[in-house]
Design a protein around this motif. Structure first.
Motif, PDB file in Angstrom:
ATOM      1  N   ILE B 112       0.750  -1.108   0.097  1.00 34.99           N
ATOM      2  CA  ILE B 112      -0.093  -0.027   0.089  1.00 34.99           C
ATOM      3  C   ILE B 112       0.995   1.242  -0.145  1.00 34.99           C
ATOM      4  O   ILE B 112       0.341   2.487  -0.251  1.00 34.99           O
ATOM      5  CB  ILE B 112      -1.048   0.061   1.192  1.00 34.99           C
ATOM      6  CG1 ILE B 112      -0.525  -0.096   2.393  1.00 34.99           C
ATOM      7  CG2 ILE B 112      -2.247  -0.876   1.089  1.00 34.99           C
ATOM      8  CD1 ILE B 112      -1.182   0.080   3.644  1.00 34.99           C
ATOM      9  N   VAL B 126      -5.266   0.389  -2.331  1.00 33.57           N
ATOM     10  CA  VAL B 126      -5.498  -0.339  -0.870  1.00 33.57           C
ATOM     11  C   VAL B 126      -6.549  -1.411  -1.331  1.00 33.57           C
ATOM     12  O   VAL B 126      -7.720  -1.212  -1.329  1.00 33.57           O
ATOM     13  CB  VAL B 126      -6.068   0.890  -0.140  1.00 33.57           C
ATOM     14  CG1 VAL B 126      -6.251   0.190   1.221  1.00 33.57           C
ATOM     15  CG2 VAL B 126      -4.977   2.073   0.032  1.00 33.57           C
ATOM     16  N   TYR B 128      -9.046  -4.473  -0.437  1.00 36.66           N
ATOM     17  CA  TYR B 128      -9.823  -4.631   1.001  1.00 36.66           C
ATOM     18  C   TYR B 128      -9.096  -5.409   1.872  1.00 36.66           C
ATOM     19  O   TYR B 128      -8.551  -6.608   1.758  1.00 36.66           O
ATOM     20  CB  TYR B 128     -11.246  -5.273   0.554  1.00 36.66           C
ATOM     21  CG  TYR B 128     -11.942  -5.863   1.833  1.00 36.66           C
ATOM     22  CD1 TYR B 128     -12.467  -4.833   2.598  1.00 36.66           C
ATOM     23  CD2 TYR B 128     -11.832  -7.016   2.236  1.00 36.66           C
ATOM     24  CE1 TYR B 128     -13.073  -5.258   3.723  1.00 36.66           C
ATOM     25  CE2 TYR B 128     -12.364  -7.667   3.134  1.00 36.66           C
ATOM     26  CZ  TYR B 128     -13.082  -6.673   4.270  1.00 36.66           C
ATOM     27  OH  TYR B 128     -13.533  -6.901   5.193  1.00 36.66           O
ATOM     28  N   TYR B 150      -8.659   2.353   8.199  1.00 34.94           N
ATOM     29  CA  TYR B 150      -8.242   3.483   7.133  1.00 34.94           C
ATOM     30  C   TYR B 150      -7.544   4.839   7.809  1.00 34.94           C
ATOM     31  O   TYR B 150      -6.861   5.440   7.459  1.00 34.94           O
ATOM     32  CB  TYR B 150      -9.348   3.810   6.107  1.00 34.94           C
ATOM     33  CG  TYR B 150      -9.803   2.631   5.421  1.00 34.94           C
ATOM     34  CD1 TYR B 150      -8.805   2.449   4.343  1.00 34.94           C
ATOM     35  CD2 TYR B 150     -10.720   1.754   5.786  1.00 34.94           C
ATOM     36  CE1 TYR B 150      -9.162   1.367   3.369  1.00 34.94           C
ATOM     37  CE2 TYR B 150     -11.099   0.642   4.919  1.00 34.94           C
ATOM     38  CZ  TYR B 150     -10.269   0.544   3.773  1.00 34.94           C
ATOM     39  OH  TYR B 150     -10.401  -0.603   3.079  1.00 34.94           O
ATOM     40  N   GLY B 171      -9.674   2.375  -3.430  1.00 36.17           N
ATOM     41  CA  GLY B 171     -10.087   1.655  -2.311  1.00 36.17           C
ATOM     42  C   GLY B 171     -11.362   0.756  -2.412  1.00 36.17           C
ATOM     43  O   GLY B 171     -12.054   0.852  -3.446  1.00 36.17           O
TER      44      GLY B 171
END
Lengths: 372, 372
Positions: B112, B126, B128, B150, B171
């Motif tokens: 990430i 990003v 899950y 987050y 995301g």
């Protein structure tokens, strides 16, 4: 050109419940080292990379990792086909992208006439296909056995083949007169699996998968690499490794053995000598199959064996039938007592005591009376 | 740069048993045409490409084919992440090779902080991840809900982010105050799923998946593309399509609707009007959910409806409770006869006949006597 020929990785395979992923990595590491050190130009994988059509996530991860090492890190082209254990459509996933990195995963019958060409080497990639499928694809009712499938395929290839090139066929089949092991899944039930070697005489070389023995066939131009590991106790005496072929004026082919992490051992003897370590094994961590006498009075022998040989996978009791008691009772001529008597003698190696004999007569006859 | 933003393809999804692969191809073809005609520079897929962690062979084949068209045939880079329906390790298979063709499938929490950089656009991908996983990965016990996940991720990204670049986050999450449909699988049970929009204010843009409504949130820089199709009857009124963002001095974002092959229709009315086509639908081949009155005396109404509306997926009988009979019987104050009487009135809209009433009294009391 230096070609490494391997097949039948069967990643994800279990042996009597034991997970073999670490064993498979142990051997694949040697294969990677060899490719690096010996400057291999090309890696051929002749089917059954995976053991199941729907491999587990860990099996997928392992294959992904090792093919990455060979193809991307070492930059060695990979030529692979699907075998009878693989799912063609699952293996095909991503193959467009793989091709761009010279990793050719061929799973489709449509592509058998399009060789992968590397210099003057033309590789005809023939994924495993079953008889019915070939019959439908070629619309040819004379295809009724595996030999017919490859008769048709080789005919088709002969029609397009460049006779000036080095023509090499990569396939996954049971070549005639080759030696089978217990762990090859049958290609078909009730149909002849064998394919005649004479079909392939126009190929300079045939690199095969399916049979697990690297010397399953003795031939000048047709080779099995054998499987990555010993995948059944019928393979205990088989060498395992891969083949290296140097093409040139005359092709040189040799078998390179690999070292397994834990060997497979099939031992027949007495429980007594094994549990007391009167017999010594090279490695007590090997995967054992024991066939032992003297188990009749031992409680939970498997647990006791695993204290010394933790990777014991199979235990079979062997009952010693003493010669002097081996009897041939004619069950039509004998009464129940005589049959039981002979049975006990043979199994326990001793005569019934008077007490046991009395007990049998009382209980057996008692039962018989009740049901009359 | 012209970015096409899509998500939640859910390839392999079935709707009340109906296979949607053809419907999905119908919409993906429009997406492909759009990429071609409008010269899209980049395609972002914000999770849930597949509907299940272990997709079927046909689902795999479809995704393989369409991503090939976008990435290889049209040469458009693809940036994708895994969603909560996907299996990360399965999606990861082949990703090393994909990257070499600018198809970045990111499934790993480790990546990430490594943005995919295209010109001056830095895409933070990003995938899950669930709360427990993030808690363990970051070794942070204050992570107890998705918002905390987050919070932590954006903090980490802030630490490495190049403030001069165009920072875009891709995301898969449930943004606060957004509208949910019935067909998003809950991210967690018993934990708050909602993530506050204020965490993302340092990003020029946030491109999301998970919620199926393309206008699930109204925000200047945070967007859902919405799902490829209407995947539940709660989505009947939702527009479906994808988003196109033109980055430049000011980013321009618009929603491009697609046409579905068969629409979803939820109709409430009477069986009479539907079976006699007194009510007209735009397309009798739509996927119907009917809630109908007047079914009490119809034998096999589903079969009859399917003669006219072959894609009827659901039929629910609606019982008209006539106002004049709507009763509030206090079951503690009434005897069995009164309760039954009120029930029959409400369900059938008519009083019990004397014969029926006598029958009930006889049978019910008879039973009661026997068990006393």
């Amino acid at each position: 050109m230096k070609i490494l020929h391997t097949a039948d990785w069967h990643i994800g395979r279990r042996l009597n419940g034991a997970d073999l992923l670490c064993d498979q990595m142990h051997v694949l590491d040697q294969l990677i080292d060899y490719i690096k050190e010996e400057e291999i130009d090309l890696c051929v994988i002749a089917g059954d990379v995976f053991d199941r059509s729907n491999p587990s996530q860990s099996a997928l991860g392992l294959v992904n990792e090792y093919l990455y090492k060979i193809n991307i890190e070492l930059g060695v082209p990979v030529l692979a086909i699907s075998g009878n254990h693989d799912s063609r459509s699952r293996l095909d996933y991503g193959s467009y992208w793989f091709e761009k990195s010279n990793y050719h995963m061929r799973t489709s019958i449509e592509d058998i006439l399009k060789p992968v060409i590397i210099d003057d080497h033309h590789f005809y990639m023939v994924p495993y296909m079953d008889v019915l499928e070939a019959k439908q694809y070629f619309k040819d009712d004379t295809i009724v056995a595996h030999h017919d499938v490859y008769r048709k395929i080789t005919e088709e290839i002969h029609g397009v083949m460049d006779r000036e090139a080095r023509n090499i066929l990569v396939g996954h089949m049971f070549m005639s007169n080759a030696k089978a092991s217990e762990s090859e899944r049958p290609l078909s039930i009730g149909l002849s699996e064998e394919v005649g070697a004479d079909l392939f005489k126009d190929f300079e070389m045939v690199l095969l998968g399916h049979l697990h023995h690297p010397f399953a066939i003795e031939h000048d131009t047709i080779f099995y690499s054998g499987s990555l590991l010993k995948y059944s106790f019928s393979e205990v005496r088989q060498p395992k490794g891969f083949r290296v072929i140097e093409t040139g004026d005359g092709n040189k082919c040799r078998f390179v053995p690999t070292k397994c992490k834990y060997d497979l051992v099939h031992y027949k003897g007495s429980y007594e000598e094994v549990i007391n370590e009167a017999v010594r094994f090279e490695d007590n961590n090997a995967y054992f199959k024991f066939e032992l006498t003297g188990l009749e009075t031992v409680k939970d022998p498997m647990a006791k064996l695993k204290m010394i040989y933790p990777n014991t996978l199979e235990l079979r009791p062997v009952v010693e039938a003493h010669e002097k008691y081996r009897s041939t009772v004619d069950i039509n001529q004998s009464d129940d007592g005589e049959i039981f008597d002979a049975f006990i003698k043979q199994v326990h190696g001793a005569e019934l005591t008077e007490y046991q004999s009395g007990l049998f007569n009382k209980l057996f006859k008692g039962d018989a009376d009740e049901t009359d």
